[in-house]
Design an enzyme around this catalytic site. Structure first.
Site, PDB file in Angstrom:
ATOM      1  N   GLY A 251     -37.960   0.488  40.415  1.00 51.96           N
ATOM      2  CA  GLY A 251     -39.338   0.214  39.995  1.00 51.96           C
ATOM      3  C   GLY A 251     -39.589  -1.171  39.441  1.00 51.96           C
ATOM      4  O   GLY A 251     -40.738  -1.589  39.315  1.00 51.96           O
TER       5      GLY A 251
ATOM      6  N   ASP B 227     -39.513  -0.679  34.361  1.00 51.72           N
ATOM      7  CA  ASP B 227     -40.929  -0.718  34.705  1.00 51.72           C
ATOM      8  C   ASP B 227     -41.783  -0.049  33.627  1.00 51.72           C
ATOM      9  O   ASP B 227     -42.786  -0.590  33.196  1.00 51.72           O
ATOM     10  CB  ASP B 227     -41.176  -0.070  36.093  1.00 51.72           C
TER      11      ASP B 227
ATOM     12  N   ASP C   6     -41.512   5.879  29.195  1.00 56.45           N
ATOM     13  CA  ASP C   6     -42.324   7.100  29.164  1.00 56.45           C
ATOM     14  C   ASP C   6     -41.744   8.032  28.096  1.00 56.45           C
ATOM     15  O   ASP C   6     -41.994   7.853  26.915  1.00 56.45           O
ATOM     16  CB  ASP C   6     -42.299   7.700  30.584  1.00 56.45           C
TER      17      ASP C   6
ATOM     18  N   PHE D 197     -50.575   8.972  35.215  1.00 55.58           N
ATOM     19  CA  PHE D 197     -49.490   8.615  36.115  1.00 55.58           C
ATOM     20  C   PHE D 197     -49.939   7.418  36.950  1.00 55.58           C
ATOM     21  O   PHE D 197     -50.928   7.489  37.669  1.00 55.58           O
ATOM     22  CB  PHE D 197     -49.116   9.797  37.013  1.00 55.58           C
ATOM     23  N   VAL D 198     -49.206   6.337  36.830  1.00 57.79           N
ATOM     24  CA  VAL D 198     -49.622   5.100  37.492  1.00 57.79           C
ATOM     25  C   VAL D 198     -48.678   4.734  38.636  1.00 57.79           C
ATOM     26  O   VAL D 198     -47.503   5.110  38.631  1.00 57.79           O
ATOM     27  CB  VAL D 198     -49.698   3.926  36.490  1.00 57.79           C
TER      28      VAL D 198
END
Ligand code: 5GP
Ligand code: MG
Length: 219
Positions: free
Chosen positions: A62, A117, A120, A169-170
């Site tokens: 990512g 990236d 979370d 959620f991207v």
């Protein structure tokens, strides 16, 4: 330096480019804002790492775009290496992490910048930090493009944060959904029909997709 102030609030007014309208509901962070923020982050990293040669350790896959754009702004002697890590959250409840590529460079006594990236739950970064600490680096700083503090289950903080984002959620700018959308030049939120239509069977086992697939976390 710990917990460098992210660039908030997000303006959120950019229209989705025509060619992406079928798939992207909204642009969360436009490419111009990413570019602007990266220059600031790079100058902070540069300021804090004048004394010792840096080893930049980036997590695959990512970080590809973020890393490439960030390091070209760093006028520092540095070496670059990668750790491959996948979370098998599509298939297991546990979110077990699997290392798919090991570090090659020796980081003993070195300053390490760990790049990911998105931060979370914090499970990925805390596992990687644990692994790296065993290699006795001089220090480790964590740098992430995105931070979702509301989802945290491990007490992890990044030293350099691009943007703090809400629990959505991207995808885009390196981030995927079922390995797709990494090539979007901005960070965006998917149209709901995209994750409804993608079946789990079509998703590679190693995807670091939202849990559980196919419905993205936070939606
Ligand atoms: P954590 O271990 O902190 O829960 O999650 C970190 C990893 O989960 C990230 O490196 C990324 O691969 C994935 N992830 C978490 N949130 C998102 C998101 O909103 N979009 C995408 N595409 N991946 C995410
Ligand atoms: Mg990742």
């Amino acid at each position: 330096m710990r917990g460098s102030k992210p660039n908030v609030p997000l303006t959120n007014t950019t229209r989705v480019p025509t060619r992406w309208r079928g798939e992207v509901e909204r642009v969360l962070i436009p490419r111009s804002e990413i570019a602007r923020r990266l220059r600031v982050m790079a100058s902070e990293i540069q300021r804090d790492h004048q004394e010792n040669e840096l080893v930049v350790v980036s997590l695959l896959n990512g970080t590809v775009m973020f890393l490439a754009d960030l390091v070209r702004h760093l006028s520092l002697p540095l070496r670059l290496d990668f750790i491959g890590v996948s979370s098998y959250r599509a298939n297991t409840e546990s979110g077990e992490l699997v290392f798919t590529k090991e570090l090659r460079l020796d980081v003993r006594g070195r300053d390490v910048l760990l790049v990911d990236d998105i931060l979370d739950t914090g499970k990925t970064i805390s596992s990687v930090l644990e692994k790296l600490s065993k290699l006795s680096p001089r220090r480790i700083n964590v740098c992430v493009l995105l931070d979702k503090p509301s989802r945290r289950v491990r007490p992890v903080q990044a030293d350099y944060i691009g943007f703090e984002i809400p629990d959505v959620f991207v995808v885009g700018y390196g981030l995927d959904y079922a390995e797709r959308y990494r090539n979007l030049p901005f960070v965006g939120v998917l149209q709901p029909h995209v994750y409804k239509e993608l079946h789990v069977s079509a998703i590679p086992e190693s995807t670091s997709g939202p849990e559980p697939l196919p419905s993205p976390a936070g939606l």
